[in-house]
Write an enzyme that holds these catalytic residues in place. Structure first.
Site, PDB file in Angstrom:
ATOM      1  CG  ASN A 296      -1.233  -3.119  11.191  1.00 36.20           C
ATOM      2  OD1 ASN A 296      -1.289  -2.497  12.245  1.00 36.20           O
ATOM      3  ND2 ASN A 296      -0.343  -4.067  10.989  1.00 36.20           N
TER       4      ASN A 296
ATOM      5  CD  GLN B 218      -3.443  -0.436   7.331  1.00 38.22           C
ATOM      6  OE1 GLN B 218      -4.417  -0.440   6.572  1.00 38.22           O
ATOM      7  NE2 GLN B 218      -2.280  -0.929   6.975  1.00 38.22           N
TER       8      GLN B 218
ATOM      9  CB  SER C 198       1.347   5.687   4.596  1.00 38.57           C
ATOM     10  OG  SER C 198       2.089   5.084   3.581  1.00 38.57           O
TER      11      SER C 198
ATOM     12  CG  HIS D 217       2.179   2.204   0.419  1.00 35.08           C
ATOM     13  ND1 HIS D 217       2.077   0.851   0.595  1.00 35.08           N
ATOM     14  CD2 HIS D 217       2.743   2.675   1.547  1.00 35.08           C
ATOM     15  CE1 HIS D 217       2.574   0.510   1.770  1.00 35.08           C
ATOM     16  NE2 HIS D 217       2.988   1.613   2.369  1.00 35.08           N
TER      17      HIS D 217
ATOM     18  CB  THR E 271      15.750  17.315  -3.555  1.00 36.40           C
ATOM     19  OG1 THR E 271      16.920  18.111  -3.419  1.00 36.40           O
ATOM     20  CG2 THR E 271      14.924  17.788  -4.733  1.00 36.40           C
TER      21      THR E 271
ATOM     22  CB  CYS F 166       6.815  -6.164   8.467  1.00 32.78           C
ATOM     23  SG  CYS F 166       6.155  -4.572   8.048  1.00 32.78           S
TER      24      CYS F 166
HETATM   25  C1  LIG Z   1      -0.591   1.009  11.066  1.00 33.67           C
HETATM   26  C2  LIG Z   1       0.586   1.235  10.178  1.00 33.67           C
HETATM   27  N1  LIG Z   1       1.474   2.183  10.497  1.00 33.67           N
HETATM   28  C3  LIG Z   1       2.546   2.427   9.734  1.00 33.67           C
HETATM   29  C4  LIG Z   1       2.795   1.715   8.598  1.00 33.67           C
HETATM   30  C5  LIG Z   1       4.015   2.010   7.795  1.00 33.67           C
HETATM   31  O1  LIG Z   1       3.727   2.773   6.641  1.00 33.67           O
HETATM   32  P1  LIG Z   1       4.728   2.783   5.405  1.00 33.67           P
HETATM   33  O2  LIG Z   1       4.580   1.468   4.713  1.00 33.67           O
HETATM   34  O3  LIG Z   1       4.257   3.938   4.561  1.00 33.67           O
HETATM   35  O4  LIG Z   1       6.098   3.014   5.937  1.00 33.67           O
HETATM   36  C6  LIG Z   1       1.900   0.691   8.220  1.00 33.67           C
HETATM   37  C7  LIG Z   1       2.158  -0.128   7.014  1.00 33.67           C
HETATM   38  O5  LIG Z   1       1.731  -1.246   6.913  1.00 33.67           O
HETATM   39  C8  LIG Z   1       0.766   0.461   9.027  1.00 33.67           C
HETATM   40  O6  LIG Z   1      -0.123  -0.495   8.733  1.00 33.67           O
END
Ligand SMILES: Cc1ncc(COP(=O)(O)O)c(C=O)c1O
Length: 365
Positions: free
Chosen positions: A139, A167, A187, A189, A225, A312
């Site tokens: 990421n 990613q 994921s 988003h 659900t 984060c």
């Molecule tokens: C490499 C990687 N794994 C997992 C995640 C976590 O995904 P989510 O935000 O959908 O929990 C991220 C989010 O930044 C990510 O970059």
């Protein structure tokens, strides 16, 4: 505003929102029900599953919807598959690094080279592991890892392998069969879909055990659900990502090449992982004599959003553990900012960014 933080999250695509809206309104049926309104929700979930399966060449029946990449990674690691010894890398997302279950007595975290590429040799030299988890794309640096080769190495020892492809999704072509992994996390988003939705995909049934038990949804693997509107949105986002993959890649590569060319004009700038294969939207930059957190805040004052690491970690003092694993000198690592481009960014925005960055650097040095 100039938004250059697409690895953190993306804006919902209007076409995704349009498909979601009925499921936030009149189509509110519980997909577990048997009457027509419920069956509409059920059928919409199955359409989403098929669209996602097409994007990654997986069997739709092996897709388990979760609340996101974090839950998918937790499910992969904690669902009881892992007995004693996990092998993973030092540069995984915290949802892998922090998810090692208590009963696991040992974790091997293999290192990376100066470009952020996971060391295959260290995997070859490791012994006794019974589960492997390696990310497909990092990421922070955007480095595309050799997961296909890694999967071959660990599968020769009969070990299950999971990849965090959060990613990679929508940025490179993913073929789960060709990669040879047993489990994959994705994921919504990060691909212009809604937040709070993701999936864990397996290459066969019977690989997982539930973390969440209850009403038996998602083939008894993830009770609760379903978030129908979000799943519908994820499905639409996946369809668009498949249809527009090449166009999006070409667009971000054009922008990134232009950005990197413009950055050459700034004294003492380093592009991390510059020699590695990277996804086309990401550039992580070290700027000698500056502090990444400060740059982030000063750019924010100019209405430009970048990150100084993973989403984060961007409000913490600590510098990136990914850059530390790459043996980047601490001061240079502290100066890092990450630009991650998206499908709606423009060359004009790059020009404004470079101009503002130059001014900010001049005041900091
Ligand atoms: C490499 C990687 N794994 C997992 C995640 C976590 O995904 P989510 O935000 O959908 O929990 C991220 C989010 O930044 C990510 O970059």
């Amino acid at each position: 505003m100039i938004y250059f933080d697409h690895n953190a999250t993306t804006a919902l695509d209007d076409r995704v929102l349009e498909e979601m809206l009925p499921f936030l309104g009149q189509l509110y049926g519980n997909p577990s029900g048997l009457y027509r309104l419920a069956r509409i929700s059920r059928s919409a979930i199955e359409t989403a599953r098929e669209r996602i399966a097409l994007l990654i060449n997986a069997n739709p029946e092996h897709i388990i919807f979760t609340s996101g990449g974090t839950e998918a990674n937790n499910l992969a690691l904690k669902s009881g598959l892992l007995k004693r010894h996990l092998i993973t890398s030092k540069i995984e997302h915290p949802s892998i690094l922090e998810s090692c279950p208590n009963h696991v007595s040992n974790t091997t975290r293999v290192g990376v080279d100066y470009n952020g590429l996971i060391s295959e040799q260290e995997i070859v030299d490791s012994s006794d592991f019974d589960f492997a988890s390696f990310m497909l794309v990092n990421n922070e640096t955007g480095v595309i890892q050799e997961v296909k080769k890694i999967a071959q190495i660990v599968k020769e020892r009969g070990v299950l392998v999971h990849t965090d492809a959060v990613q990679a999704l929508g940025k490179i072509k993913i073929d789960m069969q060709d990669l040879g992994v047993d489990l994959m996390s994705i994921s919504s988003h990060k691909i212009y879909g809604p937040k709070g939705c993701g999936a864990l995909i397996s290459n066969q049934s019977g690989l997982m055990n539930a973390l969440m038990t209850g009403g038996g949804q998602e083939k008894d693997l993830r009770a609760g659900t379903e978030n129908v509107a979000a799943i519908v949105g994820f499905g639409k986002a996946a369809e668009l990502a498949r249809l527009e993959l090449e166009e999006r890649q070409a667009h971000s590569l054009k922008l990134r090449n232009y950005l990197e060319q413009q950055l050459q004009g700034i004294h003492a700038i380093k592009i991390f992982s510059g020699q590695a294969q990277r996804i086309s939207n990401t550039v992580q930059i070290g700027i000698q004599g500056c502090v990444g957190e400060m740059l982030l805040m000063q750019l924010d004052q100019q209405n430009i959003a970048v990150s100084s690491g993973s989403a984060c970690a961007s409000n913490e003092e600590a510098s990136s553990y990914v850059l530390a694993a790459m043996a980047i000198e601490p001061q240079l690592a502290q100066s890092a900012i990450r630009v991650s481009l998206g499908k709606n960014n423009t060359l004009e925005e790059i020009d404004i960014f470079v101009q503002k960055l130059k001014q900010i650097i001049a005041t900091n040095r």
